[in-house]
Design a protein around this motif. Structure first.
Motif, mmCIF file in Angstrom:
data_model
loop_
_atom_site.group_PDB
_atom_site.id
_atom_site.type_symbol
_atom_site.label_atom_id
_atom_site.label_comp_id
_atom_site.label_asym_id
_atom_site.label_seq_id
_atom_site.Cartn_x
_atom_site.Cartn_y
_atom_site.Cartn_z
ATOM 1 N N LYS A 116 -33.616 4.071 -14.188
ATOM 2 C CA LYS A 116 -34.779 4.670 -14.632
ATOM 3 C C LYS A 116 -35.575 4.581 -12.856
ATOM 4 O O LYS A 116 -35.280 4.073 -11.924
ATOM 5 C CB LYS A 116 -35.318 3.960 -14.909
ATOM 6 N N ILE A 117 -35.813 6.724 -12.456
ATOM 7 C CA ILE A 117 -36.143 7.038 -11.256
ATOM 8 C C ILE A 117 -37.651 6.111 -11.278
ATOM 9 O O ILE A 117 -38.529 6.463 -12.151
ATOM 10 C CB ILE A 117 -36.476 8.289 -11.897
ATOM 11 N N HIS A 118 -37.304 5.772 -10.194
ATOM 12 C CA HIS A 118 -38.214 4.909 -9.559
ATOM 13 C C HIS A 118 -39.724 5.874 -9.406
ATOM 14 O O HIS A 118 -39.570 7.050 -8.376
ATOM 15 C CB HIS A 118 -38.056 3.687 -8.569
ATOM 16 N N ASP A 119 -40.752 5.292 -10.115
ATOM 17 C CA ASP A 119 -42.100 5.801 -9.626
ATOM 18 C C ASP A 119 -42.402 6.067 -8.645
ATOM 19 O O ASP A 119 -43.227 7.579 -8.569
ATOM 20 C CB ASP A 119 -43.209 4.494 -9.894
ATOM 21 N N HIS A 120 -42.412 5.695 -7.658
ATOM 22 C CA HIS A 120 -42.566 6.138 -5.719
ATOM 23 C C HIS A 120 -41.887 5.333 -4.427
ATOM 24 O O HIS A 120 -42.307 5.070 -4.073
ATOM 25 C CB HIS A 120 -44.517 5.597 -5.362
ATOM 26 N N SER A 121 -40.468 5.232 -5.339
ATOM 27 C CA SER A 121 -39.444 4.791 -3.939
ATOM 28 C C SER A 121 -38.546 5.685 -3.753
ATOM 29 O O SER A 121 -38.808 7.076 -5.059
ATOM 30 C CB SER A 121 -39.002 3.301 -4.054
#
Ligand SMILES: O=c1[nH]c(=O)c2[nH]c(=O)[nH]c2[nH]1
Length: 302
Positions: A116-121
């Protein structure tokens, strides 16, 4: 007698990173790392010819302006921010007659963690830049350009170069299979008549025009580079320009500037080894440099 023929000044290499937080989920972010240049043109002659600093808006003030406006205004996409800065400098200082602004956006890309695409990395996705530049005059005239810079690509086959001019200075052998590598520098100029005003540029920025053009230009560059059996850098870059013009009707011209980064086949015959396009020497210089600008054919008037 000497005469000041032209002058301009401002701040270069102003850098910021802005975090854009999702209002519904403040841990979901986008980041904009940008490098900005703003140069002013105007009634500054006495500063040069009479050592009179009265008209000078200090370059330090120019830097402060970029940072304060980056905090106050949406910096996504950079075309909207460049238009906002242009309007700011012309509207605020009556003796400024023109601005010349350039923004480079550095490439931070979110990456997947556990699928899952990480929120803030984010990962620094190479040296590639997205660019926007604006020349804007008090008269309302403007030249807006968008682009891609330093997108380094290589293909290990699917590139040819033969049939070129032969003379007594020619040593290059024709080839139907070579490595092709370049650092893409592509610029597309917007039709300012059709865009009308910088206010409309800001509206179009919010409506997604510049993001979708950037996506089309980048995808066209990468897909044509990969899919074509390239006859030459010249032929491939022309095809890229033509396709971007087709996909983005508000663009008036597309330019590419492409170094041909040579990879030379290493001769291993002295060791009795055949080298079937497997081992190359990356030659740092000299490099070819090939440029073109493609526009739209004017329709004949009857
Ligand atoms: O695609 C190319 N275009 C050239 O103009 C050129 N000149 C050259 O030596 N190699 C290449 N390759």
């Amino acid at each position: 007698m000497a005469i000041l023929q032209s002058s301009t000044y401002g701040k270069d290499n102003v850098k910021f990173l802005k975090v854009k937080k999702d209002p519904l989920n403040p841990k979901v972010h986008e980041v904009m790392e940008a490098t900005v240049k703003v140069l002013l043109v105007g009634d500054f002659d006495v500063a040069y010819t009479k050592a009179d600093n009265a008209p000078i808006v200090p370059t330090d003030t120019v830097k402060n302006t970029i940072l304060v406006e980056a905090k106050k205004f949406d910096v996504f996409p950079i075309e909207g921010f460049v238009a906002h800065l242009g309007l700011h400098f012309i509207n605020k200082y009556s003796h400024v007659s023109g601005v010349d602004i350039e923004i480079f956006q550095h490439r931070w890309t979110k990456y997947p963690v556990n699928g899952k695409i990480h929120d803030h990395s984010f990962l620094k996705d190479g040296e590639e830049l997205r660019t926007a530049s604006l020349k804007y005059k008090r008269s309302g005239e403007f030249v807006l350009k968008s682009g891609i810079k330093d997108l380094t690509v290589l293909k290990s086959t699917g590139s040819m170069f033969y049939g070129f001019n032969q003379c007594d200075y020619t040593t290059l052998k024709p080839t139907t299979d070579r490595i092709l590598s370049t650092d893409v520098d592509s610029v597309w100029e917007w039709d300012s008549k059709k865009l009308g005003s910088l206010q409309n540029v800001i509206s179009q920025a919010r409506a997604g025009l510049f993001d979708s053009a950037y996506k089309s230009a980048r995808e066209t560059t990468l897909s044509l580079f990969a899919l074509e059996n390239s006859a030459s850098v010249q032929a491939t870059m022309y095809n890229m320009c033509e396709e971007i013009l087709r996909l983005v009707p508000l663009v008036s011209t597309v330019s590419y500037s492409l170094p041909n980064k040579h990879y030379f086949l290493i001769d291993l015959s002295w060791k009795g080894l055949e080298n079937d396009n497997e081992l190359f020497y990356p030659s740092p210089h000299p490099n070819g440099l090939i440029k073109c600008t493609v526009g739209r054919e004017k329709k004949a008037k009857f």
